[in-house]
Scaffold this motif. Sequence first.
Motif, PDB file in Angstrom:
ATOM      1  N   CYS A   1       1.204  -0.821  -0.130  1.00  0.00           N
ATOM      2  CA  CYS A   1       0.128   0.111  -0.193  1.00  0.00           C
ATOM      3  C   CYS A   1       0.931   1.190  -0.050  1.00  0.00           C
TER       4      CYS A   1
ATOM      5  N   CYS B   1     -11.542  -3.210   1.960  1.00  0.00           N
ATOM      6  CA  CYS B   1     -12.130  -4.615   2.221  1.00  0.00           C
ATOM      7  C   CYS B   1     -13.275  -3.709   3.290  1.00  0.00           C
ATOM      8  N   CYS B   2     -14.376  -2.736   3.227  1.00  0.00           N
ATOM      9  CA  CYS B   2     -15.513  -1.928   3.513  1.00  0.00           C
ATOM     10  C   CYS B   2     -16.422  -1.759   2.175  1.00  0.00           C
TER      11      CYS B   2
ATOM     12  N   ILE C   1      -2.927   1.687  14.534  1.00  0.00           N
ATOM     13  CA  ILE C   1      -3.327   2.633  13.698  1.00  0.00           C
ATOM     14  C   ILE C   1      -2.370   4.015  13.483  1.00  0.00           C
TER      15      ILE C   1
ATOM     16  N   LEU D   1      -4.782   3.535   6.309  1.00  0.00           N
ATOM     17  CA  LEU D   1      -6.312   2.644   5.591  1.00  0.00           C
ATOM     18  C   LEU D   1      -6.336   2.308   4.667  1.00  0.00           C
TER      19      LEU D   1
ATOM     20  N   TYR E   1       1.280   3.422  13.102  1.00  0.00           N
ATOM     21  CA  TYR E   1       0.981   2.704  11.977  1.00  0.00           C
ATOM     22  C   TYR E   1       1.396   3.663  11.181  1.00  0.00           C
TER      23      TYR E   1
ATOM     24  N   PRO F   1      -5.808  -0.646   2.831  1.00  0.00           N
ATOM     25  CA  PRO F   1      -7.185  -2.280   3.619  1.00  0.00           C
ATOM     26  C   PRO F   1      -8.214  -2.056   4.071  1.00  0.00           C
ATOM     27  N   LEU F   2      -8.295  -0.988   4.638  1.00  0.00           N
ATOM     28  CA  LEU F   2      -9.512  -1.058   5.216  1.00  0.00           C
ATOM     29  C   LEU F   2     -10.416  -0.196   4.647  1.00  0.00           C
ATOM     30  N   ILE F   3     -10.045   0.500   3.806  1.00  0.00           N
ATOM     31  CA  ILE F   3     -11.312   1.088   3.050  1.00  0.00           C
ATOM     32  C   ILE F   3     -11.631  -0.086   1.317  1.00  0.00           C
TER      33      ILE F   3
ATOM     34  N   GLY G   1      -6.527  -0.940  18.595  1.00  0.00           N
ATOM     35  CA  GLY G   1      -6.739  -1.608  17.467  1.00  0.00           C
ATOM     36  C   GLY G   1      -6.113   0.269  16.953  1.00  0.00           C
TER      37      GLY G   1
END
Length: 297
Positions: A201, A274-275, A245, A268, A248, A270-272, A241
Amino acid sequence: MATIHVNRGGTSLGTFSEEDVHAGLRSGRFAGTDLGWREGMASWQALSQFSEFAADIPSGAPTPPPPPAASTSTPAPAGPTSETAPTRSGLPWDERQTKGLLNAFIETLQMVLRKPVAAFTAMKREGGLAEPLLYAVIGGTFGGVFAVTYNFALRLFTPFGDRQGAMAHVFGGLGWIFLLILTPLFVAIGMFVASAILHVCLMIVGGAKQSFETTFRVVCFAEGSASPLLVIPFCGGLITGIWKIVLYCIGLARAHETDTGRAVIAVLLPLIVCCGGIIFLIAMMFGAFGAWNASQH
């Protein structure tokens, strides 16, 4: 892989791998008079004075004089400003041979949690994967074991806890004990997976100025420092958690000498994804259901 900062006439040319410098000297992109520096060196040296680059310097090229004392500080070549970066002294964990394992771990944990900017600015970007991995395994195992134990005690002793389910969880195949034993392995695997994802990323957003090892070290020291926060009752998981972040973002920005915005996007992303994937699947499911429902009428 070792990286080398290259400077010409007071202007940073960037940070490059040894292979890039070899190729640059042969192609003329770099000159033997350009200055180079890498971690562990006391001062800048001309590229022609690096023994590994001697064969790449054209014959007859003049040997430059030693660089002046004013140029011995290490600039942040890939950073957003022209400020000079201090020599990376390392974290207390690097001195565990003299401080002792426990003291070095506690001092590193306190430094990363209380002063993350200073910690990741001082963190060495190279030096191997084993030492930061050991730190992550210790901190991650401590937090993981406590979380499992706390969850078991909560289910066993609270008035509304599922005592039969809790006891079955422990004695039914000894799954709980196996989980405690395998926690260090899960932590170690997680460090490599998380580091690989974050490094990719970071490359996507153009913020990867250093090697994968640098990203791995950031992830390990963040994990080993944040995971013990799981000892906080009830909200320990949420706090861990969120703080992980934050670590990181700060760690990647300071270690890779990139701007904080790129580091935040990389963390962020990977979270974006996944969501976004979940939302897409839900939309597809509703669309398929709507199409099926319409076909029935």
